[in-house]
Write an enzyme that holds these catalytic residues in place. Structure first.
Site, PDB file in Angstrom:
ATOM      1  N   LYS A 107       0.859  -1.189   0.000  1.00  0.00           N
ATOM      2  CA  LYS A 107       0.000   0.000   0.000  1.00  0.00           C
ATOM      3  C   LYS A 107       0.891   1.232   0.000  1.00  0.00           C
ATOM      4  O   LYS A 107       1.991   1.199   0.550  1.00  0.00           O
ATOM      5  CB  LYS A 107      -0.889   0.017   1.262  1.00  0.00           C
ATOM      6  CG  LYS A 107      -2.139   0.851   1.116  1.00  0.00           C
ATOM      7  CD  LYS A 107      -3.238   0.060   0.401  1.00  0.00           C
ATOM      8  CE  LYS A 107      -4.515   0.850   0.260  1.00  0.00           C
ATOM      9  NZ  LYS A 107      -5.618  -0.004  -0.226  1.00  0.00           N
ATOM     10  N   SER A 350      -8.279  -6.318 -10.842  1.00  0.00           N
ATOM     11  CA  SER A 350      -6.948  -5.709 -11.022  1.00  0.00           C
ATOM     12  C   SER A 350      -5.943  -6.784 -11.445  1.00  0.00           C
ATOM     13  O   SER A 350      -5.085  -6.556 -12.295  1.00  0.00           O
ATOM     14  CB  SER A 350      -6.462  -5.072  -9.721  1.00  0.00           C
ATOM     15  OG  SER A 350      -6.924  -3.754  -9.619  1.00  0.00           O
TER      16      SER A 350
END
Ligand code: NAD
Length: 417
Positions: A107, A350
């Site tokens: 992240k 994704s």
């Protein structure tokens, strides 16, 4: 620390510790999983439109890559901080592992307020941040994606900047790109589609007839509004919809496409014709079969969990339920499909985008949807079976499924001794 502001890194560590304990794993497993493998903090200058220079801070957290490259979004937000990024990267490891994707978790974030930046400033910021993290990302290393206040345009700038640095096009370096730059059809609807798929599986297991069921939607944005539309297609009656500025209710059911059109015109669901306006927060506690929290973190807390009357909760949002509220919901026998499963449709598509980029061959939207559905069902079944076998909540079961997969990979790689 109050429940609403509890450090998400500590919450995630608690969830992982419990799963490691339940699975009886070697101590090294928790020691490796309790923190990111690599955590990068960067600072960089951006020339503003008025000629001054502002220095911004950003992070990229790479939690675990035992099963594949790090994968996870990039958020631009004034309130973001290092521990939030660490926690979100950990949750990505377990979200990907719950779905059995060949990815670890990562992240990133930049502390900034995109609402105060011009398009030019936003582009220069995105490119400068990309240059700083470039040594650590790549289509076989770490693949960012959009998150809060980042979008397909920002992904396009990152792709372009990274490709320039590499001297060749590298479209697989990020996902969530515009279609013309290698984005995948079906990505926009994927989170909601995945959530609705697992909610319908839960209905089958619990003997709830979807065609006679009612649903309440908290957060009528991308994930929530599309989930409402897909549920309505299956005959589910949408009786309540809430956004940050209003909450509307009609026991007879409402057309979610009409609510969306109303919201597009008036910037809120409030005053939707034929519906009653309810006080803020009511979508969580109305009588219904299915509740979809699709707004922000920490929405269901110990203060309102006692009032939740739904039979099934499908967590489209990331982290909508606090650990205290989770215990209340579990004791009430409410079937909670946790975020790391119910919101995983987005990262799954994704993954499809990345596969299409690496192949250079692109699928129709129908092909994308036909691949997503079975993966969601298979993951739901694995978590449900663990929930039944061990007598734990669906959330604890999802963490157990995910932690076991990552630990198995770490063990065969020799990381656990
Ligand atoms: P969005 O910004 O499109 O929608 C958020 C909605 O929540 C808006 O309608 C907003 O008005 C509403 N909202 C905000 N505060 C609220 C409150 N207090 N009460 C009721 N409603 C409130 O965002 P999104 O992309 O739909 O994401 C929603 C959640 O789903 C987030 O937690 C996000 O992390 C998660 N999620 C999204 C995706 C995705 O692909 N979009 C993937 C995984 C997880």
């Amino acid at each position: 620390m109050s429940e609403q502001t509890m450090n998400p890194f500590l919450i995630c560590q608690g969830q992982v510790k419990e799963a490691c304990h339940q699975l009886g794993l070697e101590p090294a497993a928790y020691e490796l999983l309790k923190q990111p493998k690599r955590f990068l903090e960067v600072s960089f200058p951006v020339k503003m439109d008025d000629g001054t220079v502002k220095v911004f801070t950003g992070w990229r957290s790479q939690h675990n890559d035992a099963v594949g490259p790090y994968k996870g979004g990039l958020r631009f937000h004034p309130g973001t901080y290092a521990d939030e990024v660490r926690a979100l990267s950990m949750w990505m490891t377990f979200k990907c592992a719950t779905l059995g994707l060949p990815y670890g978790g990562g992240k990133g974030a930049v502390k900034c307020n995109p609402k105060e930046l011009s398009q030019g400033e936003l582009e220069r910021l995105s490119r400068a941040f990309t240059e700083r993290i470039a040594p650590l990302i790549g289509d076989d290393i770490d693949i960012p994606a959009p998150d809060v206040y980042t979008n397909a345009q920002i992904m396009a700038w990152i792709t372009d900047e990274y490709s320039k640095l590499q001297g060749r096009n590298r479209f697989g370096v990020v996902t969530g790109k515009p279609i013309i730059l290698g984005g995948s059809l079906g990505r926009n609807e994927a989170t909601a589609r995945g959530c609705v798929t697992v909610v319908l599986e839960a209905c089958k297991k619990l003997g709830v007839d979807a065609a006679k069921a009612t649903a309440s939607i908290q957060g009528f944005g991308n994930a929530g509004s599309i989930a409402a539309i897909l549920l309505a297609e299956k005959g589910v009656k949408i009786i309540c919809a809430e956004d940050s500025r209003g909450c509307v209710y009609n026991a007879a059911g409402m057309d979610p496409k009409a609510i969306l059109a109303h919201k597009t015109k008036h910037s809120t669901v409030a005053d939707f014709p034929g519906a009653k306006n309810l006080p803020a927060g009511s979508s969580l506690t109305v009588e219904c079969d299915i509740l979809i929290p699709a707004a922000l973190e920490n929405s269901i807390t110990s203060a309102n969990a006692g009032g939740v009357k739904a039979r099934i909760i499908g967590e489209a949002a990331n982290g909508p339920t606090t650990p205290e509220a989770d215990e209340v919901l579990f004791s009430k026998g409410i079937f909670v499909i946790p975020d790391i499963l119910a919101s995983a449709g987005g990262v799954t598509v994704s993954y499809f985008e990345w596969v299409q980029n690496l192949m250079g061959y692109y699928w129709s939207e129908q092909e994308v949807n036909e691949k997503l559905g079975p993966m969601m069902v298979k993951s739901f079944t694995a978590v449900y079976d663990m929930h039944k076998a061990k007598g734990v909540s669906m959330r604890a079961a999802a963490f157990m499924v995910a932690v076991k997969r990552v630990a198995d990979a770490m063990r065969v790689r020799g990381w656990l001794g």
